[in-house]
Scaffold this active site. Sequence first.
Site, mmCIF file in Angstrom:
data_model
loop_
_atom_site.group_PDB
_atom_site.id
_atom_site.type_symbol
_atom_site.label_atom_id
_atom_site.label_comp_id
_atom_site.label_asym_id
_atom_site.label_seq_id
_atom_site.Cartn_x
_atom_site.Cartn_y
_atom_site.Cartn_z
ATOM 1 N N ARG A 239 -9.279 1.064 9.150
ATOM 2 C CA ARG A 239 -8.941 -0.335 9.429
ATOM 3 C C ARG A 239 -10.079 -1.063 10.129
ATOM 4 O O ARG A 239 -10.002 -2.280 10.318
ATOM 5 C CB ARG A 239 -7.697 -0.392 10.326
ATOM 6 C CG ARG A 239 -6.384 -0.542 9.559
ATOM 7 C CD ARG A 239 -5.264 -0.361 10.562
ATOM 8 N NE ARG A 239 -4.066 -1.077 10.286
ATOM 9 C CZ ARG A 239 -2.979 -0.511 9.740
ATOM 10 N NH1 ARG A 239 -3.005 0.728 9.325
ATOM 11 N NH2 ARG A 239 -1.873 -1.212 9.609
ATOM 12 N N ARG B 267 11.482 -5.975 3.975
ATOM 13 C CA ARG B 267 11.075 -4.573 3.836
ATOM 14 C C ARG B 267 12.006 -3.656 4.628
ATOM 15 O O ARG B 267 12.299 -3.892 5.794
ATOM 16 C CB ARG B 267 9.646 -4.411 4.349
ATOM 17 C CG ARG B 267 9.162 -2.973 4.293
ATOM 18 C CD ARG B 267 7.680 -2.890 4.303
ATOM 19 N NE ARG B 267 7.074 -3.153 5.595
ATOM 20 C CZ ARG B 267 5.780 -3.022 5.832
ATOM 21 N NH1 ARG B 267 4.958 -2.659 4.850
ATOM 22 N NH2 ARG B 267 5.295 -3.275 7.016
ATOM 23 N N ARG C 154 11.593 -1.383 10.131
ATOM 24 C CA ARG C 154 10.649 -0.871 11.116
ATOM 25 C C ARG C 154 10.652 -1.759 12.351
ATOM 26 O O ARG C 154 10.736 -2.981 12.230
ATOM 27 C CB ARG C 154 9.240 -0.851 10.510
ATOM 28 C CG ARG C 154 8.914 0.432 9.820
ATOM 29 C CD ARG C 154 7.641 0.345 9.070
ATOM 30 N NE ARG C 154 6.516 -0.242 9.814
ATOM 31 C CZ ARG C 154 5.279 -0.325 9.347
ATOM 32 N NH1 ARG C 154 5.018 0.140 8.144
ATOM 33 N NH2 ARG C 154 4.309 -0.866 10.060
ATOM 34 N N LYS D 47 0.839 -1.213 0.000
ATOM 35 C CA LYS D 47 0.000 0.000 0.000
ATOM 36 C C LYS D 47 0.871 1.260 0.000
ATOM 37 O O LYS D 47 0.612 2.206 -0.727
ATOM 38 C CB LYS D 47 -0.927 0.028 1.226
ATOM 39 C CG LYS D 47 -1.882 -1.140 1.323
ATOM 40 C CD LYS D 47 -2.884 -0.958 2.451
ATOM 41 C CE LYS D 47 -2.290 -0.874 3.838
ATOM 42 N NZ LYS D 47 -1.657 -2.130 4.303
ATOM 43 N N ARG E 243 -0.341 -8.416 13.741
ATOM 44 C CA ARG E 243 -0.945 -7.437 12.826
ATOM 45 C C ARG E 243 -1.799 -8.150 11.774
ATOM 46 O O ARG E 243 -2.876 -7.677 11.415
ATOM 47 C CB ARG E 243 0.155 -6.583 12.173
ATOM 48 C CG ARG E 243 0.751 -5.584 13.177
ATOM 49 C CD ARG E 243 2.136 -5.097 12.782
ATOM 50 N NE ARG E 243 2.158 -4.350 11.548
ATOM 51 C CZ ARG E 243 3.254 -4.206 10.787
ATOM 52 N NH1 ARG E 243 4.393 -4.769 11.139
ATOM 53 N NH2 ARG E 243 3.194 -3.504 9.702
HETATM 54 P P1 AMP Z 1 1.116 0.618 9.202
HETATM 55 O O1 AMP Z 1 2.307 1.486 8.967
HETATM 56 O O2 AMP Z 1 -0.086 1.023 8.383
HETATM 57 O O3 AMP Z 1 1.427 -0.848 9.088
HETATM 58 O O4 AMP Z 1 0.671 0.877 10.715
HETATM 59 C C1 AMP Z 1 1.552 0.612 11.783
HETATM 60 C C2 AMP Z 1 0.783 0.536 13.080
HETATM 61 O O5 AMP Z 1 0.136 1.794 13.343
HETATM 62 C C3 AMP Z 1 -0.344 -0.474 13.104
HETATM 63 O O6 AMP Z 1 0.121 -1.792 13.417
HETATM 64 C C4 AMP Z 1 -1.230 0.086 14.215
HETATM 65 O O7 AMP Z 1 -0.681 -0.148 15.492
HETATM 66 C C5 AMP Z 1 -1.136 1.577 13.974
HETATM 67 N N1 AMP Z 1 -2.181 2.056 13.034
HETATM 68 C C6 AMP Z 1 -1.980 2.555 11.776
HETATM 69 N N2 AMP Z 1 -3.151 2.877 11.214
HETATM 70 C C7 AMP Z 1 -4.107 2.583 12.110
HETATM 71 C C8 AMP Z 1 -5.536 2.661 12.104
HETATM 72 N N3 AMP Z 1 -6.212 3.110 11.030
HETATM 73 N N4 AMP Z 1 -6.203 2.263 13.214
HETATM 74 C C9 AMP Z 1 -5.555 1.828 14.304
HETATM 75 N N5 AMP Z 1 -4.205 1.704 14.377
HETATM 76 C C10 AMP Z 1 -3.488 2.074 13.292
#
Ligand code: AMP
Length: 231
Positions: free
Chosen positions: A93, A132, A163, A18, A174
């Site tokens: 989400r 990644r 990360r 994404k 996740r």
């Molecule tokens: P990502 O970079 O999108 O994989 O997000 C990393 C982390 O941020 C996720 O594992 C969640 O802990 C938090 N996070 C990101 N977006 C959301 C969301 N829309 N709702 C809740 N937690 C989020």
Amino acid sequence: MRIPAKVIILLGPPGSGKGTQAFRLSAELGIPAVSTGEMLRAECQSGSTLGRAVKKVLASGQLVSDRLINQVVTNRLRQSDCLNGCILDGYPRTVSQARFLDSLLQTLNTTEAIIFDFEVQPEEIVARVGRRRQCPQCSRIFGVQDPSVESFCDRDGSRLVQRADDNPTTVRERLRLYARNAGELVDYYQLRDYHRISATRAPEQIADELLAFLPLRWSGASSVERAHATA
Ligand code: AMP
């Protein structure tokens, strides 16, 4: 008459590409990529009280509360660079976030949204996330060939980093949470301008497919050229 803003919603599991596609669409359409994960990581780095609390949630692989993330997104979408639209990467989400987003977009006079749902098999995701790396400077994401060798950003030369939450235990959590919410989100969106995207192909191929789904009026000159090229 105000031109309706373009809002692109990218759904899909962690590691489905994404972020990579959000960068590409942003460059092509001239609207910002809004990554909720990036915004939360920036908050963690700021060392604020909120950042310290959020850091623990991110490290565990859990989701932050709907209330918190809805507020973060509201503040971001009200900024002037989002006036003509944005690409949402990682939000919504949950169905509750999706409902909130609908009402937020209404208040922002945005009626058009297109949803791309990226599909990748879970085994492939674990492998991808292991490879990644991210540029700490410009946030671009790379899939490196050999994770044991140092890699550098081809834009600004920074050393790429992994990360903190891209470790197998957190990734599994996740993915579990993703699977728990994905079905309901699809039910919520599938009667709209919703497209499933097979995300196991080369990024260039996926980008072409996404762009082909966009209304011509969204993309300006480059899409006109594309339309001529494919006519
Ligand atoms: P990502 O970079 O999108 O994989 O997000 C990393 C982390 O941020 C996720 O594992 C969640 O802990 C938090 N996070 C990101 N977006 C959301 C969301 N829309 N709702 C809740 N937690 C989020």
